[in-house]
Design a protein around this motif. Structure first.
Motif, mmCIF file in Angstrom:
data_model
loop_
_atom_site.group_PDB
_atom_site.id
_atom_site.type_symbol
_atom_site.label_atom_id
_atom_site.label_comp_id
_atom_site.label_asym_id
_atom_site.label_seq_id
_atom_site.Cartn_x
_atom_site.Cartn_y
_atom_site.Cartn_z
ATOM 1 N N SER B 49 -54.332 -27.292 -47.442
ATOM 2 C CA SER B 49 -55.589 -26.620 -47.153
ATOM 3 C C SER B 49 -56.373 -25.827 -48.119
ATOM 4 O O SER B 49 -57.056 -25.886 -49.036
ATOM 5 N N PHE B 50 -55.301 -25.660 -48.850
ATOM 6 C CA PHE B 50 -55.220 -24.373 -49.974
ATOM 7 C C PHE B 50 -55.461 -24.827 -50.824
ATOM 8 O O PHE B 50 -56.883 -24.076 -51.878
ATOM 9 N N THR B 51 -54.737 -25.643 -51.173
ATOM 10 C CA THR B 51 -55.098 -26.180 -52.328
ATOM 11 C C THR B 51 -56.834 -27.679 -52.930
ATOM 12 O O THR B 51 -57.451 -28.233 -53.779
ATOM 13 N N SER B 52 -57.357 -27.805 -51.393
ATOM 14 C CA SER B 52 -58.425 -29.228 -51.150
ATOM 15 C C SER B 52 -59.871 -29.049 -51.859
ATOM 16 O O SER B 52 -60.112 -29.695 -52.296
ATOM 17 N N THR B 53 -59.714 -27.615 -52.000
ATOM 18 C CA THR B 53 -61.315 -27.315 -52.682
ATOM 19 C C THR B 53 -61.182 -26.764 -54.030
ATOM 20 O O THR B 53 -62.167 -26.428 -54.555
ATOM 21 N N ILE B 54 -60.159 -26.750 -54.420
ATOM 22 C CA ILE B 54 -60.186 -26.324 -55.919
ATOM 23 C C ILE B 54 -60.381 -27.467 -56.925
ATOM 24 O O ILE B 54 -59.985 -27.927 -56.427
ATOM 25 N N GLY B 55 -61.387 -26.424 -57.158
ATOM 26 C CA GLY B 55 -61.881 -27.755 -58.537
ATOM 27 C C GLY B 55 -63.239 -28.422 -58.420
ATOM 28 O O GLY B 55 -63.320 -29.267 -58.200
ATOM 29 N N GLU B 56 -63.181 -28.551 -56.773
ATOM 30 C CA GLU B 56 -63.617 -29.659 -56.121
ATOM 31 C C GLU B 56 -65.318 -28.854 -55.968
ATOM 32 O O GLU B 56 -66.671 -29.994 -55.321
ATOM 33 N N THR B 57 -65.456 -27.415 -55.917
ATOM 34 C CA THR B 57 -66.288 -26.693 -55.617
ATOM 35 C C THR B 57 -66.286 -25.322 -56.741
ATOM 36 O O THR B 57 -65.656 -25.617 -57.259
ATOM 37 N N THR B 58 -67.807 -25.101 -57.383
ATOM 38 C CA THR B 58 -67.779 -24.021 -57.473
ATOM 39 C C THR B 58 -67.393 -22.746 -57.729
ATOM 40 O O THR B 58 -67.246 -21.670 -57.481
ATOM 41 N N TYR B 59 -67.035 -22.807 -56.004
ATOM 42 C CA TYR B 59 -66.927 -22.166 -55.512
ATOM 43 C C TYR B 59 -65.087 -22.038 -55.314
ATOM 44 O O TYR B 59 -64.322 -23.016 -55.502
ATOM 45 N N PHE B 60 -64.226 -20.504 -55.441
ATOM 46 C CA PHE B 60 -62.720 -20.353 -55.254
ATOM 47 C C PHE B 60 -62.362 -19.787 -54.498
ATOM 48 O O PHE B 60 -62.488 -18.668 -54.446
ATOM 49 N N ARG B 61 -62.024 -19.591 -53.256
ATOM 50 C CA ARG B 61 -61.938 -19.298 -51.974
ATOM 51 C C ARG B 61 -60.506 -19.844 -50.496
ATOM 52 O O ARG B 61 -60.674 -20.049 -50.429
ATOM 53 N N PRO B 62 -59.630 -20.008 -51.872
ATOM 54 C CA PRO B 62 -58.385 -21.268 -50.973
ATOM 55 C C PRO B 62 -57.702 -20.838 -50.137
ATOM 56 O O PRO B 62 -57.514 -21.136 -49.163
ATOM 57 N N LEU B 63 -57.418 -19.044 -50.475
ATOM 58 C CA LEU B 63 -56.514 -18.276 -49.168
ATOM 59 C C LEU B 63 -57.596 -18.654 -47.519
ATOM 60 O O LEU B 63 -57.219 -18.554 -46.345
ATOM 61 N N ARG B 64 -59.064 -18.468 -48.068
ATOM 62 C CA ARG B 64 -59.619 -18.840 -46.989
ATOM 63 C C ARG B 64 -60.045 -19.949 -45.845
ATOM 64 O O ARG B 64 -59.922 -20.344 -44.981
ATOM 65 N N ILE B 65 -59.656 -20.580 -46.587
ATOM 66 C CA ILE B 65 -59.674 -22.475 -46.505
ATOM 67 C C ILE B 65 -57.920 -22.872 -46.366
ATOM 68 O O ILE B 65 -57.552 -23.413 -44.200
ATOM 69 N N ALA B 66 -57.096 -22.395 -46.080
ATOM 70 C CA ALA B 66 -55.750 -21.836 -45.600
ATOM 71 C C ALA B 66 -55.507 -21.182 -44.552
ATOM 72 O O ALA B 66 -55.300 -22.071 -43.385
ATOM 73 N N GLU B 67 -56.292 -20.112 -44.422
ATOM 74 C CA GLU B 67 -55.851 -19.428 -43.274
ATOM 75 C C GLU B 67 -57.107 -19.646 -41.562
ATOM 76 O O GLU B 67 -56.462 -19.908 -40.776
ATOM 77 N N THR B 68 -57.903 -20.621 -42.745
ATOM 78 C CA THR B 68 -59.033 -20.849 -41.478
ATOM 79 C C THR B 68 -58.140 -22.725 -40.503
ATOM 80 O O THR B 68 -58.205 -22.728 -39.871
ATOM 81 N N LYS B 69 -57.755 -23.029 -41.852
ATOM 82 C CA LYS B 69 -56.199 -23.813 -41.089
ATOM 83 C C LYS B 69 -55.267 -23.182 -40.167
ATOM 84 O O LYS B 69 -54.431 -23.736 -39.356
#
Lengths: 150, 458
Positions: B49-69
Motif C-alpha cells: 500500500s505504501f508504495t502503490s501510489t508513488i509515481g502514480e499520481t501527482t500527490y505524494f501521500r504514501p504513509l496515509r495509504i499505508a495507515e489506511t491499510k
C-alpha cells in the motif's frame, strides 16, 4: 478588582460552551439523544419530501413498499398522505424521483400522467424531465381532469 | 497539578468528548474514503500500500495509504470502529498538545486558556480536522506532528529528541504536503529561543526537506500550477479550467491573491476558500448572524494579537507567524480553508498569549469596563462558534448518509464498481452499516440554527 472583572468576562462564555458540551456528553452516556442529535423517525414519503436519500434507501432496502401511501406530518408538504413519488414531485426533488425508481417505485400510465401533471404544476423543469425518462408505454401527457394533491 | 490547569484540562476533555460523539454519529464518508478502503482490501500488505501510489499520481501521500491499510487489517472487520477510534485518538492528541503549549498556573491564565480553547475549536479551520476523513484525516495528523515538534523544541536536548523531530518531519511529509510545516515549526522554534532540537538535527531536517522537495516537486509533479482544483477569487468561485484560462498556468496575480486570502482567512475569517462570503452577503442585503460572529470575533482577537506583538514582542508568537506565512505560501495554487488548519491552531495559541497579556495589565475602572465588554463580546462569539461545530457535524452526518444512498449505482456509473465479489460484499456491508446509523434530518432542527452556526458556503 478590575482584573477579576476581565477574568470573568473572558471565562464565563467559554464555560457556558463547556456546559452545553457536558450536556451532550452526559445525555449520550446515559443512552439518550443529546442536543443537536435529536430528531424523529420519518415515513418513506416524508423522507422523499425532505431529501433524505439515506433514509429512503435504508427503508426500501429493509422492505418498505415504495409504492404505498404514507402519512406526512404538518409542515413537511401541504398534504396529509402521499406516495413517496408524489412527495418527491411535490418537493421538487428530481434526484429523489430517480432514487425511488432505482429502489423499486413503479408507475403505470395513469399514475405517471398524474405525477407528470403534478410536476408541471410545480414548475420544476428538472422533475418533469426526470419523469419523462420513465414514461411508460401508452402514457399520455394530458392534464385534463387532474387536480394536484398539494 | 495546579487547580486552574486541572479545570482547563477538564473543560477541554468535555469539549473534545462532545466533538468525538459527533464523529461517532457520522458514518464513514464515501468521497475520497470508500475507494481508499476498497484499495486497502485489495492490497496484499502495508508495504504494498505504501508504495502503490508513488509515481502514480501527482500527490505524494504514501504513509496515509499505508495507515489506511494497517487500520483495515487490524480492524478485524470492524472498519467503522477502527477508523473512527483513530480519528478520535488524533483529536485527543491535538487537544493535549495544544493545551501543552499554554502556560496555565493562575486563574488569569486559566481564563485566557478557556478563551483560547474556544478560538482553537471555533475557528473555521478546525472543521478541517473533523468534518471529513479520507478515511484518515491527514490535516489532523500533520497538526499533531507539528505540535509535537514544537513540544520537542521545548524538551531537554538529546539524541532521542533529535531523532523524534526528524521522524516527525518524515512522517508528516509522507502524509501530506503540509508536512513541511514540521520543518517550519522547528526552525521558528529555534528562532524563538527554544533549544530542544539541536543544530545538527535541524541541519538533517533541512537536508530531508530538500530531498522531499526534489521528489515531490521535481520528480513527481513538476507542474504543480497545473492542478485543477477549484478556488475562490473575490466574490466568485472558479473551476480549474476557468482559472487557467483567465490567469494562465504560471505565477500570476491569482497566486498572490491566494496567499493573501489565506492569511486573511485565518486572521479575519474572511475570505473563505478565497471567496469574500461576508461582503457577498452584504451586497445581497442578507448577512446571517454567523457571518457577523465570524468576522467580529476574528477581528477582535487579531487586534489583541497585534497589540501583544507590538507591546510585548512575545517570541512565542514567532512560531504562529512562521506557520501562518508558510501555510499561506503553500496555498499559492488554490485557497482552501483546510490547508490553513495548522495555522489556525497556532492562531489560537497566539490568542492565549495575547488575551493573557490583556488580562495581566492594570487598568483604570473605565478602561477595565471597556475591555471587559470587548472580551465578553469576543468570548461569547467564539463560544457560539465552538458549539456550532456540533451543528456542522450533524449536518455533515446527514450529507454523508445521503452519499451512501446511491452506492453502488454511483460506483457503477464511474466505472469503479469492483468485479471481485468479496470487494462488492465489503462495499454493500459498509453501505448497510452506514445507512443503519440513525441520522437526524435537518427538518427537525430549528431554522435559526442554520443562520447562527457555521454552514457550507459553496
Amino acid at each position: 478588582m478590575t482584573r477579576s472583572l476581565l477574568v470573568i468576562a473572558c471565562a464565563i462564555p467559554p464555560l457556558i460552551a463547556v456546559g452545553i458540551s457536558a450536556v451532550i456528553v452526559v445525555t449520550a452516556a446515559a443512552g439518550g439523544s443529546p442536543p443537536f442529535w435529536r430528531g424523529g423517525t420519518l415515513t418513506l414519503s416524508e423522507a422523499a419530501a425532505l431529501r433524505d436519500q439515506g433514509e429512503v434507501t435504508r427503508l426500501t432496502v429493509s422492505g418498505t413498499d415504495p409504492n404505498a401511501v404514507y402519512p406526512l406530518r404538518p409542515g413537511v408538504i401541504a398534504a396529509g398522505a402521499l406516495t413517496p413519488l408524489e412527495a418527491a414531485v411535490g418537493a421538487r426533488r428530481a434526484e429523489m424521483v430517480e432514487l425511488l425508481m432505482l429502489r423499486g417505485a413503479r408507475v403505470d400510465p395513469s399514475g405517471w400522467r398524474r405525477l407528470h401533471c403534478f410536476a408541471l404544476g410545480t414548475g420544476a423543469a428538472d422533475v418533469v424531465q426526470m419523469l419523462e425518462r420513465y414514461t411508460p408505454a401508452n402514457a399520455t401527457a394530458s392534464c385534463e381532469g387532474i387536480t394536484t394533491p398539494f | 497539578m495546579p487547580a486552574p490547569r486541572l479545570i482547563v484540562y477538564a473543560c477541554a476533555a468535555l469539549l473534545a468528548a462532545s466533538i468525538s460523539y459527533g464523529l461517532l454519529r457520522m458514518p464513514l464518508q464515501v468521497h475520497d474514503a470508500l475507494d481508499e478502503i476498497v484499495a486497502a482490501e485489495r492490497s496484499p500488505g502495508v508495504w504494498a500500500s505504501f508504495t502503490s501510489t508513488i509515481g502514480e499520481t501527482t500527490y505524494f501521500r504514501p504513509l496515509r495509504i499505508a495507515e489506511t491499510k494497517l487500520l483495515f487489517d487490524v480492524s478485524g472487520g470492524h472498519y467503522f470502529a477502527a477508523y473512527k477510534l483513530f480519528h478520535i485518538a488524533l483529536l485527543a492528541a491535538v487537544f493535549a498538545l495544544f493545551l501543552g503549549e499554554l502556560r496555565i498556573e493562575t486563574w488569569t491564565d486559566a481564563a485566557a486558556a478557556l478563551f483560547a480553547l474556544t478560538v482553537f475549536i471555533g475557528l473555521h479551520t478546525f472543521l478541517g480536522f473533523v468534518r471529513e476523513a479520507f478515511p484518515i484525516n491527514h490535516f489532523l495528523q500533520v497538526a499533531v506532528l507539528v505540535l509535537a515538534t514544537v513540544r520537542l523544541a521545548r524538551a531537554r536536548p538529546g539524541l532521542l529528541v533529535d531523532v523524534a523531530a526528524n521522524a516527525a518531519l518524515v512522517a508528516a511529509c509522507l502524509t501530506l504536503e503540509s508536512g513541511v510545516l514540521v520543518w517550519v515549526a522547528a526552525a521558528a522554534s529555534r528562532l524563538a529561543g527554544r533549544r530542544g532540537i539541536s543544530d545538527r538535527a535541524l541541519v538533517v531536517m533541512t537536508v530531508l526537506l530538500a530531498v522531499y522537495g526534489a521528489v515531490r516537486f521535481v520528480w513527481l509533479a513538476p507542474n504543480v500550477q497545473a492542478m485543477t482544483n477549484a478556488s475562490g477569487y473575490f466574490f466568485e468561485r472558479l473551476e480549474g479550467p476557468q482559472i487557467r484560462e483567465r490567469f494562465g498556468a504560471g505565477l500570476s496575480r491569482f497566486t498572490v491573491y491566494n496567499v493573501l486570502a489565506s492569511i486573511a482567512s485565518v486572521l479575519f475569517s474572511e475570505p473563505r476558500g478565497g471567496v469574500f462570503v461576508f461582503f457577498r452577503a452584504w451586497s445581497m442585503d442578507d448577512i446571517p448572524p454567523r457571518m457577523w460572529i465570524n468576522v467580529v470575533t476574528s477581528t477582535l482577537t487579531t487586534s489583541f494579537i497585534l497589540v501583544a506583538l507590538i507591546r510585548t514582542r512575545n517570541r512565542e508568537l514567532l512560531v504562529f507567524l512562521a506557520v501562518l506565512l508558510a501555510s499561506a505560501a503553500a496555498s499559492f495554487a488554490y485557497a482552501k480553508d483546510e490547508i490553513m488548519s495548522v495555522a489556525g491552531v497556532f492562531y489560537a495559541i497566539a490568542a492565549f498569549w495575547a488575551v493573557r497579556s490583556v488580562l495581566m495589565r492594570a487598568y483604570r475602572p473605565p478602561a477595565a469596563v471597556m475591555f471587559a465588554l470587548v472580551l465578553i463580546v469576543a468570548a461569547t462569539g467564539w463560544s457560539v462558534r465552538t458549539i456550532g461545530v456540533n451543528h456542522v457535524l450533524r449536518a455533515q452526518a446527514f450529507a454523508v448518509h445521503n452519499d451512501w444512498a446511491v452506492i453502488p449505482e454511483t460506483m457503477e456509473q464511474r466505472g469503479t464498481w469492483p468485479a471481485d465479489p468479496a470487494t462488492r460484499s465489503l462495499v454493500i456491508d459498509l453501505r448497510d452499516q452506514s445507512l443503519a446509523k440513525p441520522i437526524v434530518n435537518p427538518w427537525f432542527m430549528a431554522r435559526w440554527a442554520d443562520r447562527v452556526f457555521e454552514g457550507d458556503y459553496f
